[in-house]
Design a protein around this motif. Structure first.
Motif, mmCIF file in Angstrom:
data_model
loop_
_atom_site.group_PDB
_atom_site.id
_atom_site.type_symbol
_atom_site.label_atom_id
_atom_site.label_comp_id
_atom_site.label_asym_id
_atom_site.label_seq_id
_atom_site.Cartn_x
_atom_site.Cartn_y
_atom_site.Cartn_z
ATOM 1 N N ARG A 176 15.440 73.285 38.268
ATOM 2 C CA ARG A 176 14.794 72.740 37.263
ATOM 3 C C ARG A 176 14.421 73.638 35.871
ATOM 4 O O ARG A 176 13.766 74.231 35.812
ATOM 5 C CB ARG A 176 13.539 73.266 38.485
ATOM 6 C CG ARG A 176 11.962 72.015 38.112
ATOM 7 C CD ARG A 176 10.761 73.080 38.499
ATOM 8 N NE ARG A 176 9.670 72.570 38.427
ATOM 9 C CZ ARG A 176 8.772 72.195 38.450
ATOM 10 N NH1 ARG A 176 9.367 71.419 40.556
ATOM 11 N NH2 ARG A 176 8.198 71.454 38.520
ATOM 12 N N ILE A 177 14.284 72.094 35.450
ATOM 13 C CA ILE A 177 14.367 72.572 33.800
ATOM 14 C C ILE A 177 12.658 71.855 33.885
ATOM 15 O O ILE A 177 12.503 71.029 33.900
ATOM 16 C CB ILE A 177 15.051 71.656 32.932
ATOM 17 C CG1 ILE A 177 16.748 72.086 33.337
ATOM 18 C CG2 ILE A 177 15.482 71.848 31.139
ATOM 19 C CD1 ILE A 177 18.259 71.633 33.214
ATOM 20 N N ASP A 178 12.297 72.711 32.682
ATOM 21 C CA ASP A 178 10.980 73.112 32.500
ATOM 22 C C ASP A 178 10.751 73.333 30.878
ATOM 23 O O ASP A 178 10.231 73.887 30.827
ATOM 24 C CB ASP A 178 9.901 74.232 33.536
ATOM 25 C CG ASP A 178 8.599 73.090 34.324
ATOM 26 O OD1 ASP A 178 8.014 72.058 33.223
ATOM 27 O OD2 ASP A 178 7.747 73.754 34.999
ATOM 28 N N SER A 179 10.099 72.292 30.474
ATOM 29 C CA SER A 179 9.846 71.593 29.170
ATOM 30 C C SER A 179 10.363 72.536 28.414
ATOM 31 O O SER A 179 9.569 73.484 27.892
ATOM 32 C CB SER A 179 8.217 71.769 28.909
ATOM 33 O OG SER A 179 7.235 72.884 29.458
ATOM 34 N N VAL A 180 11.763 72.552 27.997
ATOM 35 C CA VAL A 180 12.316 73.242 27.655
ATOM 36 C C VAL A 180 13.169 73.184 26.084
ATOM 37 O O VAL A 180 12.976 71.620 26.002
ATOM 38 C CB VAL A 180 13.847 73.479 28.778
ATOM 39 C CG1 VAL A 180 15.240 74.218 27.447
ATOM 40 C CG2 VAL A 180 13.694 74.265 29.946
ATOM 41 N N SER A 238 12.751 67.750 30.455
ATOM 42 C CA SER A 238 11.966 68.234 31.752
ATOM 43 C C SER A 238 13.135 67.599 32.826
ATOM 44 O O SER A 238 12.942 67.046 32.720
ATOM 45 C CB SER A 238 9.967 68.494 32.309
ATOM 46 O OG SER A 238 9.658 69.123 31.646
ATOM 47 N N LEU A 239 13.478 68.276 33.633
ATOM 48 C CA LEU A 239 14.497 67.720 34.731
ATOM 49 C C LEU A 239 14.473 68.436 35.872
ATOM 50 O O LEU A 239 14.519 69.885 35.640
ATOM 51 C CB LEU A 239 15.974 67.473 34.054
ATOM 52 C CG LEU A 239 16.542 66.006 33.397
ATOM 53 C CD1 LEU A 239 17.779 66.972 33.665
ATOM 54 C CD2 LEU A 239 16.648 64.875 34.151
ATOM 55 N N GLU A 240 14.699 67.306 37.075
ATOM 56 C CA GLU A 240 14.986 68.061 38.705
ATOM 57 C C GLU A 240 16.748 67.465 38.271
ATOM 58 O O GLU A 240 16.787 66.523 39.267
ATOM 59 C CB GLU A 240 13.875 67.743 39.728
ATOM 60 C CG GLU A 240 12.520 68.594 39.458
ATOM 61 C CD GLU A 240 11.480 68.483 40.246
ATOM 62 O OE1 GLU A 240 11.983 67.513 41.716
ATOM 63 O OE2 GLU A 240 10.183 68.452 39.770
ATOM 64 N N GLY A 248 18.248 64.147 19.091
ATOM 65 C CA GLY A 248 16.465 65.121 18.526
ATOM 66 C C GLY A 248 17.197 65.522 20.235
ATOM 67 O O GLY A 248 15.484 66.113 20.339
ATOM 68 N N GLY A 249 17.352 65.698 21.311
ATOM 69 C CA GLY A 249 16.499 66.249 22.433
ATOM 70 C C GLY A 249 15.822 65.889 23.108
ATOM 71 O O GLY A 249 15.919 66.503 23.809
ATOM 72 N N LYS A 250 16.096 64.784 23.211
ATOM 73 C CA LYS A 250 14.218 63.984 24.127
ATOM 74 C C LYS A 250 15.018 63.120 25.430
ATOM 75 O O LYS A 250 16.370 62.183 25.630
ATOM 76 C CB LYS A 250 14.112 63.010 23.414
ATOM 77 C CG LYS A 250 12.666 63.360 22.301
ATOM 78 C CD LYS A 250 11.600 62.953 21.692
ATOM 79 C CE LYS A 250 10.619 63.609 21.017
ATOM 80 N NZ LYS A 250 10.780 64.143 19.738
ATOM 81 N N LEU A 251 14.467 63.494 26.529
ATOM 82 C CA LEU A 251 15.502 62.355 27.449
ATOM 83 C C LEU A 251 14.826 61.094 27.388
ATOM 84 O O LEU A 251 13.071 60.794 27.283
ATOM 85 C CB LEU A 251 14.194 62.931 28.788
ATOM 86 C CG LEU A 251 14.831 62.160 30.139
ATOM 87 C CD1 LEU A 251 16.262 62.209 30.618
ATOM 88 C CD2 LEU A 251 14.667 62.999 31.065
#
Lengths: 382, 235
Positions: free
Chosen positions: A3-7, A22-24, A212-215
């Motif tokens: 779980r990646i949480d607002s990294v 954020s990714l699950e 820019g590293g945004k989902l």
């Protein structure tokens, strides 16, 4: 589950590589991170095994913060496959694969036995065991890289553009192999690529990232193709996403006609019986039932057909297993406009027109919309 | 009794004794140089800013003539072998440090990343991955250092017959026996060739993982050992 949480990853010079991501990442499936260069996909991957430390946010592995675990223990519990394989050129293939088990304290014989077992699993000839990396082709080296990552049976596999440096034919082989291995082993795989076709092919879930590293979007590939979240994703998917989406629709439902199929040794009566108004052509097969080509009924005289006189039939699709995309491709390639379906042994199983395929596609769309809706309701309910 | 291998008694050694002495005076400094270079090179790889000044210092030291070194050292270490070996050790650094740094740096990024990702700590990674892969470059450096050291030992004759085979050059002069000079030159050349060949064999034994064709590929960025040795002989 990872779980990646607002990294966020911010470098000292102010560059933001990953921005509040954020990714699950679901267990036992392949999650692909895809995007143009500079979108932070590799940085994200490397934060999972702490080769890059996040500036903000947390990453949880099975509920535990990865920063709380000893870094080398964490890394040894995650297989890592890199572009160009990154093999140890001074070690033999078997010792390359045995690296992590040896570090974990396995005996030499046990580690090598495990390595040989994995060579078989990834489709490498056992005779290569004592060779050195320079003696292997790029594709073989990449297989060694996968075997090395799997050696200690880690639950998680991180793959950083593993197949980008090999030619397209080898790449397709490696992708198929990965899907086969995944079917057997069910690892939690995080896979980074810049190739959207690769992402759509192997991903269970695909995370499209933008510069820019945004989902930009996180969805199963079929949904990505049917409902891109915005213009960026749509553009990134490319022009023919409609056609590519057909890969997710099975051809099993197509009605195949078997009447216009004649063997090359057929008698005049048999030919006449097969000639119907439904199909303006007859498909001639060899004595084993393998398709040879199309022919107009009036040109066909019993026992006197030359292979050169037949019209080509393009590339047949395998009935049931291939997708609607393969069926449509086949119909488009065939000068008669009819696609030839074959069984697993390559014998003609039937023919189908572009029109019938078109109806099947429309049907699949209607079906797709229905499931999309239930999906979304389910998600809201959760 | 004025044969080719009859060594004047003032040298207090047989021909074989001189050969042994020569090898010791030439090879110990190379070994010491290697022991100093390994950590020094690792520091240079680790801290990039350190490499240019280290390179600069070793080059300046290399430019000091051995005679000047002897004059400086003789007050402390006297007319001994050590006085000869210290400058030789210092000279070897100019070749060894860059070759080790280049060798360690030549390890591909993917290999390093893969090692880190598999849970190699920095020390393990250096010893098990970087150093073994740097072996060809390190041995290439050792070959140059060894050959040059073998030729340089002879200068030691200037500080009271500490030049091993080089002492024969001086004796050839004072006893008017030119064959001694010929003996010294030929023996040193033979030693250099043999040591070089042994290092090549060592490299082959240590690197079964190298593509065969690379063995014949000349290293364009490194001077030919023989040419450097000739240049040193002029010192």
């Amino acid at each position: 589950m990872i779980r990646i949480d607002s990294v966020t990853k911010r470098y000292p010079d102010g560059t933001v590589a990953v921005d509040r991501l954020s990714l699950e990442i679901p267990d036992r499936s392949i999650t692909v991170l895809v995007g143009p260069s500079g979108c932070g996909k590799t940085t994200t991957l490397r934060m999972i095994n702490r080769m890059v430390e996040p500036s903000e946010g947390t990453i949880l592995l099975d509920g535990k913060d990865i920063l709380q675990q000893p870094v080398n223990t964490l890394r040894r519990s995650m297989g890592y496959v890199i572009q160009n394989a990154g093999l140890f050129q001074h070690r033999t293939i078997v010792d390359n694969i045995a690296t992590v088990p040896r570090m974990l304290g396995w005996g030499k014989d046990k580690a090598r036995a495990r390595a040989r077992e994995l060579m078989e699993r990834v489709g490498l000839d056992a005779a290569l065991a004592r060779r050195y990396p320079y003696q292997l082709s790029g594709g073989q080296q990449q297989r060694v890289g996968v075997a090395r990552a799997l050696a200690a049976d880690p639950p998680v596999l991180l793959m950083d553009e593993p197949f980008s440096a090999v030619d397209p034919v080898v790449r397709k082989g490696l992708q198929d192999e990965l899907l086969r291995i995944q079917e057997e082993l069910g690892k939690t795989i995080v896979f980074v690529t810049h190739d959207i076709d690769e992402a759509v092919k192997i991903g269970t879930m695909v995370a499209v990232m933008r510069t820019g590293g945004k989902l930009a979007q996180f969805a199963p590939p079929a949904e990505l193709l049917s409902d891109p979240a915005d213009a960026f994703v749509e553009d990134f998917l490319g022009a023919d996403r409609g056609i590519r989406r057909l890969s997710f629709f099975p051809s099993a439902g197509l009605d195949l006609l078997t009447t216009p199929i004649v063997a090359i040794d057929s008698t005049a009566e048999q030919i006449a019986a097969r000639d119907t108004d439904d199909v303006p052509y007859l498909l001639v097969t060899d004595l084993d039932g393998r398709p040879l080509g199309w022919c107009e009924p009036r040109d066909l005289t019993a026992g006197a057909v030359e292979a050169e006189q037949l019209l080509p039939y393009g590339r047949p699709f395998v009935a049931g297993t291939d997708s609607l995309r393969a069926a449509l491709d086949c119909a488009v390639l065939s000068p008669t406009g009819w696609a030839v379906a074959v069984d697993a042994e390559g014998r003609a199983a039937g023919v189908v027109s572009q029109q019938t395929i078109g109806e099947a596609i429309r049907g699949a769309h209607a079906e797709g919309r229905k499931t999309d809706k239930t999906d979304k309701t389910a998600r809201v309910a959760r | 009794m004025n044969g080719f291998f009859d060594i004047p008694s003032d040298l207090q050694h047989s021909w074989l004794g001189l050969v042994g002495l020569h090898l010791r005076e030439a090879l110990l400094p190379v070994l010491a140089g290697l022991l100093i270079s390994l950590p020094l090179a690792q520091l240079c790889v680790r801290f990039r800013w350190l490499y240019p000044p280290v390179l600069w210092i070793t080059t300046v030291l290399y430019a000091i003539p051995s005679l000047a070194f002897f004059v400086l050292l003789i007050d402390y270490t006297g007319q001994t072998e050590l006085t000869v070996m210290i400058p030789l050790t210092v000279y070897s650094l100019v070749v060894l440090v860059p070759s080790i740094v280049d060798g360690v740096r030549s390890v591909p990024q993917e290999t390093l990343a893969a090692a880190t990702a598999m849970g190699f700590g920095p020390v393990r990674r250096y010893v098990q991955v970087q150093l073994p892969i740097a072996v060809p470059a390190i041995i290439a450096g050792l070959r140059v250092a060894t050959v040059s050291s073998i030729s340089l030992v002879s200068v030691g004759t200037l500080i009271g017959n500490q030049g091993a085979l080089g002492n024969l050059l001086n004796d050839a002069n004072i006893y008017n026996r030119p064959e001694l000079a010929v003996n010294a030159v030929l023996t040193m050349a033979a030693l250099a060739i043999i040591c070089d060949a042994l290092l090549v064999v060592l490299r082959l034994l240590l690197t079964p993982w190298m593509p065969r064709r690379a063995h014949t590929k000349p290293k364009a960025d490194r001077p030919d050992p023989a040419a450097l040795a000739l240049e040193d002989a002029a010192r």
